[in-house]
Design a protein around this motif. Structure first.
Motif, PDB file in Angstrom:
ATOM      1  N   VAL A   1      19.355  25.911  -4.297  1.00  0.00           N
ATOM      2  CA  VAL A   1      20.549  25.068  -4.383  1.00  0.00           C
ATOM      3  C   VAL A   1      21.016  24.959  -5.836  1.00  0.00           C
ATOM      4  O   VAL A   1      20.220  24.608  -6.718  1.00  0.00           O
ATOM      5  CB  VAL A   1      20.251  23.653  -3.827  1.00  0.00           C
ATOM      6  CG1 VAL A   1      21.467  22.750  -3.998  1.00  0.00           C
ATOM      7  CG2 VAL A   1      19.848  23.733  -2.365  1.00  0.00           C
ATOM      8  N   PRO A   2      22.282  25.267  -6.129  1.00  0.00           N
ATOM      9  CA  PRO A   2      22.788  25.140  -7.509  1.00  0.00           C
ATOM     10  C   PRO A   2      22.790  23.690  -7.977  1.00  0.00           C
ATOM     11  O   PRO A   2      23.196  22.796  -7.243  1.00  0.00           O
ATOM     12  CB  PRO A   2      24.225  25.673  -7.408  1.00  0.00           C
ATOM     13  CG  PRO A   2      24.274  26.457  -6.146  1.00  0.00           C
ATOM     14  CD  PRO A   2      23.310  25.795  -5.209  1.00  0.00           C
TER      15      PRO A   2
ATOM     16  N   ALA B   1      22.024  18.274  -6.465  1.00  0.00           N
ATOM     17  CA  ALA B   1      22.869  19.418  -6.135  1.00  0.00           C
ATOM     18  C   ALA B   1      24.342  19.138  -6.423  1.00  0.00           C
ATOM     19  O   ALA B   1      24.826  18.013  -6.248  1.00  0.00           O
ATOM     20  CB  ALA B   1      22.688  19.797  -4.674  1.00  0.00           C
ATOM     21  N   CYS B   2      25.022  20.177  -6.882  1.00  0.00           N
ATOM     22  CA  CYS B   2      26.459  20.048  -7.152  1.00  0.00           C
ATOM     23  C   CYS B   2      27.282  20.735  -6.073  1.00  0.00           C
ATOM     24  O   CYS B   2      28.462  21.026  -6.261  1.00  0.00           O
ATOM     25  CB  CYS B   2      26.796  20.618  -8.530  1.00  0.00           C
ATOM     26  SG  CYS B   2      26.322  22.340  -8.753  1.00  0.00           S
ATOM     27  N   VAL B   3      26.656  21.044  -4.933  1.00  0.00           N
ATOM     28  CA  VAL B   3      27.347  21.639  -3.786  1.00  0.00           C
ATOM     29  C   VAL B   3      26.969  20.839  -2.536  1.00  0.00           C
ATOM     30  O   VAL B   3      26.089  19.975  -2.579  1.00  0.00           O
ATOM     31  CB  VAL B   3      26.945  23.124  -3.600  1.00  0.00           C
ATOM     32  CG1 VAL B   3      27.391  23.959  -4.782  1.00  0.00           C
ATOM     33  CG2 VAL B   3      25.441  23.249  -3.388  1.00  0.00           C
ATOM     34  N   ASP B   4      27.626  21.134  -1.444  1.00  0.00           N
ATOM     35  CA  ASP B   4      27.321  20.464  -0.185  1.00  0.00           C
ATOM     36  C   ASP B   4      25.931  20.880   0.292  1.00  0.00           C
ATOM     37  O   ASP B   4      25.619  22.069   0.377  1.00  0.00           O
ATOM     38  CB  ASP B   4      28.373  20.852   0.864  1.00  0.00           C
ATOM     39  CG  ASP B   4      28.130  20.159   2.198  1.00  0.00           C
ATOM     40  OD1 ASP B   4      27.663  19.008   2.182  1.00  0.00           O
ATOM     41  OD2 ASP B   4      28.387  20.781   3.245  1.00  0.00           O
TER      42      ASP B   4
ATOM     43  N   ASN C   1      20.930  22.238   4.020  1.00  0.00           N
ATOM     44  CA  ASN C   1      19.573  21.994   3.510  1.00  0.00           C
ATOM     45  C   ASN C   1      18.976  20.714   4.093  1.00  0.00           C
ATOM     46  O   ASN C   1      17.794  20.677   4.456  1.00  0.00           O
ATOM     47  CB  ASN C   1      19.587  21.897   1.990  1.00  0.00           C
ATOM     48  CG  ASN C   1      20.058  23.176   1.335  1.00  0.00           C
ATOM     49  OD1 ASN C   1      21.272  23.414   1.260  1.00  0.00           O
ATOM     50  ND2 ASN C   1      19.140  23.995   0.866  1.00  0.00           N
ATOM     51  N   GLU C   2      19.803  19.676   4.179  1.00  0.00           N
ATOM     52  CA  GLU C   2      19.329  18.411   4.733  1.00  0.00           C
ATOM     53  C   GLU C   2      18.979  18.561   6.215  1.00  0.00           C
ATOM     54  O   GLU C   2      17.981  18.013   6.685  1.00  0.00           O
ATOM     55  CB  GLU C   2      20.393  17.333   4.549  1.00  0.00           C
ATOM     56  CG  GLU C   2      20.577  16.913   3.089  1.00  0.00           C
ATOM     57  CD  GLU C   2      21.786  16.013   2.898  1.00  0.00           C
ATOM     58  OE1 GLU C   2      22.408  15.629   3.913  1.00  0.00           O
ATOM     59  OE2 GLU C   2      22.122  15.703   1.740  1.00  0.00           O
TER      60      GLU C   2
ATOM     61  N   PHE D   1      15.319  18.085   7.723  1.00  0.00           N
ATOM     62  CA  PHE D   1      15.152  17.106   8.796  1.00  0.00           C
ATOM     63  C   PHE D   1      14.471  17.743  10.002  1.00  0.00           C
ATOM     64  O   PHE D   1      13.549  17.156  10.590  1.00  0.00           O
ATOM     65  CB  PHE D   1      16.519  16.546   9.191  1.00  0.00           C
ATOM     66  CG  PHE D   1      16.460  15.469  10.242  1.00  0.00           C
ATOM     67  CD1 PHE D   1      16.179  14.156   9.905  1.00  0.00           C
ATOM     68  CD2 PHE D   1      16.704  15.777  11.581  1.00  0.00           C
ATOM     69  CE1 PHE D   1      16.122  13.162  10.871  1.00  0.00           C
ATOM     70  CE2 PHE D   1      16.645  14.791  12.557  1.00  0.00           C
ATOM     71  CZ  PHE D   1      16.364  13.477  12.201  1.00  0.00           C
ATOM     72  N   PHE D   2      14.910  18.948  10.372  1.00  0.00           N
ATOM     73  CA  PHE D   2      14.323  19.648  11.521  1.00  0.00           C
ATOM     74  C   PHE D   2      12.849  19.968  11.271  1.00  0.00           C
ATOM     75  O   PHE D   2      11.995  19.747  12.139  1.00  0.00           O
ATOM     76  CB  PHE D   2      15.109  20.932  11.788  1.00  0.00           C
ATOM     77  CG  PHE D   2      14.571  21.737  12.940  1.00  0.00           C
ATOM     78  CD1 PHE D   2      14.741  21.312  14.250  1.00  0.00           C
ATOM     79  CD2 PHE D   2      13.894  22.922  12.702  1.00  0.00           C
ATOM     80  CE1 PHE D   2      14.235  22.057  15.307  1.00  0.00           C
ATOM     81  CE2 PHE D   2      13.379  23.671  13.757  1.00  0.00           C
ATOM     82  CZ  PHE D   2      13.563  23.233  15.068  1.00  0.00           C
TER      83      PHE D   2
END
Length: 313
Positions: free
Chosen positions: A166-167, A188-191, A195-196, A200-201
């Motif tokens: 992640v950037p 993170a500076c992106v959505d 990843n979340e 979570f999974f």
């Protein structure tokens, strides 16, 4: 991870409890005592399980694995935290952060699975006593322990790779006392929705499947124990299983709170204190619960200490 974000060069700053300098002094003393007690308690369990032939059973084999896990898990974060609480440089290298996340996630995931395996062992001991030695064969015990370690670190490998892809765009101040998934994603500076969702999974599998196994095992155990006519037999069964359930409640409760809540509800301050609980308090409490509520362990301690005193005389 993209080198443009600078993290591979400058590393990270672990802010920890730096906004509460007075609390840092108190935490240093408390956590140092807790850490020393954790080392003493878990080392004692491992040593007793090796020294006393009566404790060389599947239950104590898994308990030794759990104690070793707790030793490693605590050591992966607490010594560094103690250094930072003394006012030293709070930085951690990029490689150090990767290693810390990988090790802590791997050990935490392994413990989740191992606690489920221990519940199955208690189910076999209470509900299938005549077939217990056949069911819990040493090879099967070794296989289940190995599978726990393997699964925990496979999950950790996947999570660590995805997190550090992640950037961060130069952001390197982690509002936490060690490298953990939720605070790292906050940089993170992106959505980070994907990843979340993945985290979570994975957490649902690692946390909830063992919880389901534990719930099933203990529902059957309670049914069998209540049918035991001997009061002493009931006390012994509930004592052993009660120790395991106490450990399970402490560990899973805090883990579920951190990893299975929506990211928009995640509080950095609450997260730090809850993380303190399962990285230092639970590993310290586990040996106390297992020794003080276990007659076999107390008997082993008496035999070992009395033998040492006799040798000294």
């Amino acid at each position: 991870m993209d080198q443009k974000n600078g993290s591979s060069f400058t590393g990270f700053i672990l802010l920890g409890f730096s906004d509460r300098p007075q609390l840092e002094r108190v935490l240093f003393v408390v956590l140092l005592i807790f850490y020393l007690l954790t080392l003493l308690g878990n080392t004692t369990i491992i040593a007793l399980s090796r020294l006393d032939p009566h404790l060389q059973t599947p239950m104590y084999f898994f308990l030794s694995n759990l104690s070793f896990l707790d030793l490693c898990y605590t050591t992966s974060t607490v010594p560094q935290l103690l250094v930072h609480l003394r006012g030293a440089d709070k930085s951690i290298s990029f490689a150090g952060c990767v290693a810390q996340l990988f090790v802590s996630l791997g050990l935490g995931g392994t413990e989740c699975i191992l606690l489920g395996v221990m519940a199955f062992d208690r189910y076999a001991a209470v509900c299938r006593p005549l077939h217990y030695t056949v069911i819990m064969h040493p090879r099967l015990c070794a296989l289940m322990a190995s599978a726990s370690w393997f699964t925990g670190f496979v999950n950790s490998s996947l999570q660590t790779v995805l997190i550090f892809l992640v950037p961060l765009c130069g952001r390197n101040k982690i509002d936490h006392f060690f490298c953990e998934v939720p605070p790292l994603l906050k940089l993170a500076c992106v959505d980070t929705t994907v990843n979340e969702s993945e985290a979570f999974f994975a957490s649902m599998i690692i946390l909830l499947i063992p919880v389901a196994l534990i719930t099933f095992s203990y529902s059957r155990i309670v049914k069998v124990v209540l049918a035991i006519k001997s009061a002493s037999g009931q006390r012994k069964a509930f004592g052993t299983c009660g120790s395991h359930l106490t450990v399970v409640s402490l560990f899973y409760g805090t883990g579920i709170y951190i990893y299975l809540q929506p990211s928009n509800n995640y509080s950095q301050d609450q997260g730090k204190f809850i993380s303190l609980f399962y990285t230092i308090v639970t590993p310290m409490v586990n040996p106390v619960i297992y020794t003080l509520r276990n007659r076999d362990m107390i008997g082993a301690m008496k035999k070992v200490f009395c033998r040492d005193m006799t040798l000294d005389d």
